[in-house]
Design an enzyme around this catalytic site. Structure first.
Site, mmCIF file in Angstrom:
data_model
loop_
_atom_site.group_PDB
_atom_site.id
_atom_site.type_symbol
_atom_site.label_atom_id
_atom_site.label_comp_id
_atom_site.label_asym_id
_atom_site.label_seq_id
_atom_site.Cartn_x
_atom_site.Cartn_y
_atom_site.Cartn_z
ATOM 1 N N ALA A 1 0.840 -1.199 0.000
ATOM 2 C CA ALA A 1 0.000 0.000 0.000
ATOM 3 C C ALA A 1 0.874 1.247 0.000
ATOM 4 O O ALA A 1 2.108 1.168 0.100
ATOM 5 C CB ALA A 1 -0.903 -0.009 1.232
ATOM 6 N N GLN A 2 0.226 2.382 -0.118
ATOM 7 C CA GLN A 2 0.896 3.666 0.058
ATOM 8 C C GLN A 2 0.020 4.556 0.913
ATOM 9 O O GLN A 2 -1.186 4.322 1.037
ATOM 10 C CB GLN A 2 1.210 4.319 -1.284
ATOM 11 C CG GLN A 2 0.027 4.580 -2.182
ATOM 12 C CD GLN A 2 0.467 4.878 -3.610
ATOM 13 O OE1 GLN A 2 1.173 4.087 -4.247
ATOM 14 N NE2 GLN A 2 0.044 6.033 -4.125
ATOM 15 N N ASP B 1 6.565 -5.586 13.471
ATOM 16 C CA ASP B 1 7.407 -5.095 12.367
ATOM 17 C C ASP B 1 8.063 -3.774 12.737
ATOM 18 O O ASP B 1 7.907 -2.770 12.045
ATOM 19 C CB ASP B 1 6.550 -4.944 11.103
ATOM 20 C CG ASP B 1 7.396 -4.727 9.853
ATOM 21 O OD1 ASP B 1 8.583 -5.099 9.866
ATOM 22 O OD2 ASP B 1 6.872 -4.189 8.860
#
Length: 531
Positions: free
Chosen positions: A173-174, A326
């Site tokens: 995604a962005q 993450d």
């Protein structure tokens, strides 16, 4: 004199900002409906996506195998026989270029590998770090189409402004800065179109190809390709539904709040603007995590930032079995008041209750130098088969012998020892469970963060302090779950020192000292004669 305003009501259940654009009411979050079934369906899909196949899975496989085949063939012709370091660097570079050409799935795999220092070969990690910021963005027309399809309205009906240029573009995604028509400043995460379909096709191709790579190239021999594909599938499948990410945000915020860890801040997901492919959330701002000079000029205690990070991360895993999976420099920044904002919750570690208890035993065994207890805990975490003979593993890995200082070994001796241990572990069917991989990967990140934010931190003193904190804060709970109170099990500091490769007479060990030892070990590995 007017009384101070009441704090936002959602701070009672989440570690959010003090000045919210909106206040969350869990009963009004429509996107939470059926979320457990959605998560279960994602997990159930993994075995189907990674099942062994007799026949290669279609046209995507042809493209993938052709591109990877060219990479391996080029390496075999040019670098393979030029010495181990050049060989590994060559195959790593060629695989990184191939991953970039193949698109989102392989870029994402590369990004996960890039955060795995200590888990994957140094050359492979260094190359795949280049995948972190070299992902081309989708056009604004494409972004508009996805947003409008998901929200059922035009962008102008929802947003007063929407930046055409993304703040960041990643493999899945962005994200774009925007302002709602109601005035709140937000960040909008938009999934790339067709990425979900492409990921599923790529996982099928990877699953067929991985067994054929075992033992063929040096990187694959160490990384165990079939296990890596399964691990990757478990990690990426839930990232494809942003409703799950929004729930992850709430769950991590809840854990931090219940632990009283207000040194972390989680952005609020929007109460209504969350769908499978679009996630609107509160916009936060602060210092980049590696901008140490700016933080110190602002009066922020960077050592305190690290200490809070280590304790909160460990507490989440040990006490609740939930932790951000993450951590890296792009996924967190430091607010002006010294708190750390967590971003990107696509990957979150979730330990089942049996695995959380096994993880507790692993951590307890590390502080008491109980080698057999640690191996049994690793078995119960899924890192070793259930019928593993722990005593045999202890003998084969020579864990019943005094530890050897690695700085006293030659390069050839170091390589031989590493190969011996890897061979023994693979012989026992060792693998890296998803949650353990995420935890270790995060610890590696925090290790590097210490180097930047607190290089003079005394690691031995810090371990002692953290052990005392857990015994005092969570002793009764740990006693009920483990059958022994941490206060009754003294920290084996000599064993901790041995794990760092230093002798029992060492009184202090700063990160700078540890880094010098690592550099010496690395130099000996690099300088050893080629076979």
């Amino acid at each position: 004199m007017p009384s101070p305003p009441e704090p936002p009501s959602d701070l009672t259940f989440g570690a959010f900002s003090d000045d919210p654009p909106w206040v969350l009411d869990l009963d009004e979050l429509t996107w939470l409906a059926g979320i457990d079934a959605i998560r279960a369906a994602c997990r159930a899909e993994v075995p189907r996506l990674t099942r062994p196949r007799r026949v290669p899975p279609g046209w995507r496989f042809a493209r993938v195998s052709t591109r990877l085949g060219r990479a391996v063939a080029g390496w075999a012709l040019v670098e393979r026989r030029k010495g181990e370091h050049i060989s590994r660097a060559g195959i790593s570079r060629r695989l990184r270029i191939a991953a970039t050409d193949l698109g989102s799935t392989y870029i994402k795999l590369g990004q996960i590998i890039s955060a795995g220092e200590g888990l994957f070969p140094e050359e492979l990690v260094s190359e795949f770090k280049l995948c972190r910021d070299r992902v081309p963005a989708e056009s604004f027309d494409t972004v508009r189409q996805v947003v409008e399809d998901e929200l059922g309205r035009s962008i102008e009906q929802v947003f007063a402004s929407f930046d055409r240029v993304p703040l960041a573009a990643a493999s899945i995604a962005q994200v774009h800065a925007a302002t709602l028509r109601t005035g709140e400043q937000v960040v909008v995460k938009v999934q790339r179109p067709q990425v979900a379909t492409l990921v599923r096709q790529d996982l099928a191709a990877m699953s067929w190809l991985a067994p054929h790579l075992v033992g063929r190239i040096p990187i694959a021999a160490l990384a165990n390709p079939p296990a890596l594909v399964e691990l990757f599938a478990e990690t990426i499948s839930e990232e494809l539904d942003f409703r799950l990410e929004a729930q992850n945000m709430l769950d991590v915020a809840r854990v931090l709040a219940e632990l009283g860890q207000r040194g972390y801040v989680v952005p609020r997901p929007h109460p209504r603007l969350v769908t499978r492919r679009v996630l609107v959330m509160e916009r936060l701002s602060g210092f980049a995590f590696d901008d140490v000079e700016s933080m110190r000029r602002a009066g922020i205690d960077t050592t305190a930032v690290i200490r809070t990070g280590m304790i909160a991360f460990m507490e989440g895993a040990m006490i609740y079995g939930v932790f951000h999976g993450d951590l890296h420099g792009g996924n967190l920044f430091v607010l002006p008041d010294g708190r750390t904002a967590l971003l990107d919750f696509g990957i979150v570690g979730r330990l089942t209750e049996p695995r959380r208890l096994a993880f507790l035993r692993l951590m307890m065994g590390a502080t008491t130098n109980d080698v057999k207890g640690q191996l049994a805990a690793l078995r119960d975490l899924g890192a070793l088969p259930p019928d593993t003979d722990i005593d045999a593993v202890v003998r084969d890995l020579r864990l019943d012998q005094p530890p050897v200082d690695p700085t006293t070994l030659s390069g050839e001796e170091l390589v031989h020892e590493i190969q011996r241990i890897v061979k023994a572990l693979l012989g026992y069917g060792a693998r890296m469970p998803k949650e353990l991989m995420l935890y270790v990967k995060n610890m590696v990140f925090l290790d590097g963060a210490i180097a930047r934010l607190a290089p003079d931190l005394d690691l031995l003193a810090e371990i002692t302090t953290i052990s005392a904190y857990f015994a005092t804060r969570h002793g009764d709970r740990l006693a009920a779950e483990m059958g022994v109170h941490p206060m009754d099990v003294p920290l084996d500091l000599d064993g901790v020192k041995a794990s760092f490769g230093v002798d029992a007479s060492t009184e202090t060990l700063t990160y700078r000292d540890l880094q010098k030892r690592r550099e010496l070990i690395g130099k000996r590995l690099r300088d050893r004669p080629s076979s």
